[in-house]
Enzyme design. Structure first.
Site, short mmCIF file in Angstrom:
data_model
loop_
_atom_site.label_atom_id
_atom_site.label_comp_id
_atom_site.label_asym_id
_atom_site.label_seq_id
_atom_site.Cartn_x
_atom_site.Cartn_y
_atom_site.Cartn_z
N CYS A 121 30.37 36.35 2.42
CA CYS A 121 28.85 36.76 2.42
C CYS A 121 28.21 36.73 4.16
CB CYS A 121 28.03 35.76 2.00
SG CYS A 121 28.34 33.92 2.32
N HIS A 163 20.81 33.50 4.38
CA HIS A 163 21.84 33.31 5.61
C HIS A 163 21.15 34.12 6.77
CE1 HIS A 163 24.46 31.20 2.97
NE2 HIS A 163 25.53 31.92 3.03
#
Length: 330
Positions: free
Chosen positions: A126, A233
């Site tokens: 990710c 994130h």
């Protein structure tokens, strides 16, 4: 089209189902696969309920496509079996990513490397996905010499147990996913430590970046950090280019990259934040500025929803490439 989702009851697997439906992927029969604990349970997709089944049963039905989000050991065992049954596998685990025979794909960057006989395709980490997306056009134009990246990764990156621990701590309880409390804390520790002091997560960013950008000469130094944020994130990225660059041109190159949104107006407090990236598919980039401490240096800040573009959405986008190429049939 018959489509299997392996790990369908998990955090990413559930999001894969959601993204498949949002994007009107032509699923005529869904095969939700999970561990024996979930067999017989129901998942909702396409206006009806589907029964969770075993991998053996799904393989016997010979799906055209299987999206995997069930961990490395499961992928190592089951992905080849699905592939042998004539299925295309898009795997979200780290198991296949650095296999030289397996393509590691961010569709906007390197879908061109895919071949019809690539039956197993790896979905990158990710944090790697959201970093390389804005960096790809910069590397093509200026050549990236070195990347120094520090991540600020949400608890969703650790799955449902990560969310549960933070929520429990906020309610006065505790959890066992992380080795220390996560609420009101920051852990410079994602995945296991290696003998050299780096973590596996950090080395994923090093090795995957080089593979996706097709340049093993790029120097990458990563520090990955878990923060008490539920979703999304964030990354602070410092770049050193091989050649001189124009800041306005660099900004335009990133803005022209599909899937990248520039949010960079600091005078008006406009910059990417995970709270507002959550639930979206784009990578948001801001705080774009020169680094005066090094020749041809630049800093930027990027944020993305790690469960969507960082996992489920990227996997479905890979599947869409396979569909568009006509390799999946109807």
């Amino acid at each position: 089209m018959r489509v299997a989702v392996v790990g369908a009851t998990g955090l990413v697997g559930s999001k894969m189902l959601e993204v498949l439906q949002e994007r009107n992927f032509p699923v005529t029969e869904l095969l939700p696969v999970a561990s024996s604990r979930s067999w017989g349970k129901k998942v909702r997709f396409g206006g009806r309920e589907w029964t969770v089944i075993s991998a053996d049963e799904a393989i016997a039905r010979r799906p055209a496509l299987a999206l995997f989000s069930a961990g490395g050991a499961t992928s190592a065992e089951l992905a080849p079996r699905f592939a042998e049954a004539g299925c295309y596998v898009v795997d979200n685990s780290s198991h296949w990513r650095m296999d030289p025979s397996v393509p590691l794909i961010v569709p906007e960057i390197n879908a061109d490397v895919l071949k019809a006989d690539d039956r197993i395709i790896a979905n990158p980490n990710c944090s790697t996905i959201q970093m390389v997306l804005p960096l790809a056009p910069l590397h093509k134009k200026y050549g990236i010499k070195r990347i120094v990246v520090s991540t600020y990764q949400s608890v969703t990156g650790a799955g449902q147990r990560g969310i549960e621990q933070m929520q429990a701590e906020r309610a006065g309880g505790s959890g066992s996913k992380f080795p220390h409390p996560i609420d009101r804390n920051i852990l410079p520790h994602i995945d296991s430590f290696l003998p050299d002091g780096y973590t596996k997560e950090e080395m994923k960013m090093v090795n995957e970046t080089r593979k996706i950008l097709r340049d093993p000469s790029i120097a990458v130094s990563a520090t990955t950090v878990r923060v008490p944020v539920e979703g999304g994130h964030s990354e602070s990225v410092n770049l050193e280019f091989k050649s001189a660059f124009d800041l306005a041109e660099a900004r335009n190159l990133m803005a022209g990259m599909p899937g990248v949104v520039i949010q960079d107006d600091p005078a008006n407090n406009v910059y990417p934040m995970p709270l507002y990236a959550w639930g979206k598919d784009e990578v948001f980039v801001g705080r774009i500025r020169r680094d005066p401490s090094v020749e041809n240096g630049m800093n930027l800040w990027c944020v993305s929803d790690n469960i969507r573009k960082g996992a489920a959405t990227n996997a479905v986008q890979i599947a869409q490439v396979l569909l568009d190429k006509g390799w999946l049939g109807a």
